[in-house]
Motif scaffolding. Structure first.
Motif, mmCIF file in Angstrom:
data_model
loop_
_atom_site.group_PDB
_atom_site.id
_atom_site.type_symbol
_atom_site.label_atom_id
_atom_site.label_comp_id
_atom_site.label_asym_id
_atom_site.label_seq_id
_atom_site.Cartn_x
_atom_site.Cartn_y
_atom_site.Cartn_z
ATOM 1 N N PHE A 1 -12.745 9.695 -29.172
ATOM 2 C CA PHE A 1 -14.448 9.707 -29.047
ATOM 3 C C PHE A 1 -15.017 8.339 -28.408
ATOM 4 N N HIS A 2 -15.940 9.104 -27.235
ATOM 5 C CA HIS A 2 -16.850 7.687 -27.207
ATOM 6 C C HIS A 2 -17.966 8.521 -26.109
ATOM 7 N N PHE A 3 -18.766 7.625 -25.618
ATOM 8 C CA PHE A 3 -19.733 7.469 -24.697
ATOM 9 C C PHE A 3 -20.007 7.161 -23.178
ATOM 10 N N HIS A 4 -20.278 7.611 -22.221
ATOM 11 C CA HIS A 4 -20.624 6.848 -21.280
ATOM 12 C C HIS A 4 -21.918 7.719 -19.772
ATOM 13 N N GLY A 5 -22.014 7.078 -18.533
ATOM 14 C CA GLY A 5 -22.936 7.787 -18.568
ATOM 15 C C GLY A 5 -21.753 8.992 -17.356
ATOM 16 N N PRO A 6 -22.255 9.713 -16.271
ATOM 17 C CA PRO A 6 -21.545 11.048 -16.085
ATOM 18 C C PRO A 6 -20.621 10.764 -15.209
ATOM 19 N N GLY A 7 -19.844 12.306 -14.679
ATOM 20 C CA GLY A 7 -18.699 12.020 -13.864
ATOM 21 C C GLY A 7 -17.584 12.982 -14.248
ATOM 22 N N PHE A 8 -16.583 12.317 -13.442
ATOM 23 C CA PHE A 8 -15.453 13.573 -13.222
ATOM 24 C C PHE A 8 -14.088 12.881 -12.992
ATOM 25 N N ALA A 9 -13.030 13.869 -14.058
ATOM 26 C CA ALA A 9 -12.048 13.101 -14.088
ATOM 27 C C ALA A 9 -11.063 14.229 -13.910
ATOM 28 N N GLU A 10 -9.989 14.468 -12.505
ATOM 29 C CA GLU A 10 -9.259 14.436 -12.261
ATOM 30 C C GLU A 10 -7.796 15.005 -12.826
ATOM 31 N N ALA A 11 -6.768 15.850 -12.791
ATOM 32 C CA ALA A 11 -5.763 15.633 -13.386
ATOM 33 C C ALA A 11 -4.687 15.704 -12.273
ATOM 34 N N ILE A 12 -3.948 15.069 -11.759
ATOM 35 C CA ILE A 12 -2.945 14.957 -10.524
ATOM 36 C C ILE A 12 -2.032 14.846 -10.678
ATOM 37 N N HIS A 13 -1.136 14.581 -11.893
ATOM 38 C CA HIS A 13 0.588 15.347 -12.052
ATOM 39 C C HIS A 13 -0.065 15.118 -14.015
ATOM 40 N N GLY A 14 0.376 16.016 -14.314
ATOM 41 C CA GLY A 14 0.619 16.664 -16.098
ATOM 42 C C GLY A 14 -0.652 16.861 -16.184
ATOM 43 N N ARG A 15 -0.843 17.189 -18.056
ATOM 44 C CA ARG A 15 -2.346 18.042 -18.308
ATOM 45 C C ARG A 15 -2.956 17.321 -19.356
ATOM 46 N N LYS A 16 -4.429 17.434 -19.179
ATOM 47 C CA LYS A 16 -4.961 16.746 -19.843
ATOM 48 C C LYS A 16 -6.159 17.173 -20.686
#
Length: 263
Positions: free
Chosen positions: A176-191
């Motif tokens: 756990f941590h925090f920062h500014g906004p954004g998007f995170a995409e899975a390219i291969h595999g699951r997160k």
């Protein structure tokens, strides 16, 4: 004697055919997937989501998952294991320790990282002893690859995108941590993702890995507060609003990319 030899040869051949979950050549043995995808209580939208809806419903208020928001088939092909090691194997990557506040760094060739670090996370290894590649990219060296990524079409006023690319083994993740906004995409595999609102600091030890937190603290946190969670798969990206607490857990050997929105 010949029969014994043939039986031995057959056993050796079949012994090399251990089944794997393969995502772009990034293999994971099923027994190395240490957690399930779990529930998803976050809205899942598709490319019909308008920018105005994004601003009204999600930009400052809650996370959501966007499915097939952009066509990244080319980027997915370029980040297959064989192609990525062929193209960038001698490039230097910077690894970060997987703890919340103090990130120790290690530099090495990408090829060496893939050979010696993409193993399943050990439940007994602490965050400061766990290193993996999740950002700190040399944008000049990796620029040609990153330029092929199509970022989500949603943005915040007066914010600019910045990319962060990573590869990691099963069971790894950032606590756990925090920062500014954004998007995170899975390219291969699951997160798998876990998030709480800015004022709801979840129970966690900053030097525990996400895997340790999941087995030791997750049930308590889930009871104590509103925990947002979802597992994203290739072609899906999650949006995290500003200052939201979040932790990640890679279920498989994974390739992923984040688009940070900075003012």
């Amino acid at each position: 004697m010949i029969l014994v030899f043939l039986l031995t040869l057959i056993l050796e051949c079949f012994g090399t055919l251990k089944p794997t979950i393969s995502n772009g050549g990034w293999d994971t043995y099923p027994e190395d997937v240490m957690t399930s995808p779990g529930p998803c209580n976050i809205p899942i939208r598709d490319s019909t989501l308008s920018h105005q809806e994004f601003m009204d419903l999600y930009a400052h208020s809650q996370p959501f998952v966007i499915r097939d928001g952009a066509n990244n088939d080319l980027f997915r092909a370029l980040t297959g294991k064989e192609h990525l090691i062929y193209s960038y194997g001698d490039s230097i990557v910077r690894l970060s320790s997987a703890n919340s506040y103090s990130y120790e760094k290690r530099d090495m060739k990408f090829r060496e990282y893939c050979k010696n670090y993409l193993f399943p996370q050990n439940r007994n290894t602490l965050g400061n002893e766990t290193f993996y590649m999740f950002g700190d990219n040399d944008n000049e060296e990796w620029g040609d690859l990153l330029n092929e990524y199509r970022i989500p079409s949603y943005n915040l006023p007066k914010h600019s995108p910045a990319l962060s690319f990573g590869v990691a083994g099963p069971g790894s993740g950032v606590p756990f941590h925090f920062h500014g906004p954004g998007f995170a995409e899975a390219i291969h595999g699951r997160k798998r993702w876990f998030l709480t609102k800015p004022d709801d600091r979840p129970t966690f030890h900053p030097n525990k890995t996400t895997l340790q937190w999941y087995f030791e603290d997750y049930p308590t946190v889930k009871k104590e507060m509103e925990l947002y969670e979802c597992t994203i798969r290739p072609g899906e990206a999650i949006y995290f609003p500003d200052k939201w607490w979040h932790a990640t857990l890679n279920l498989d050997t994974s390739v992923f990319i984040s688009t940070f929105l900075s003012p």
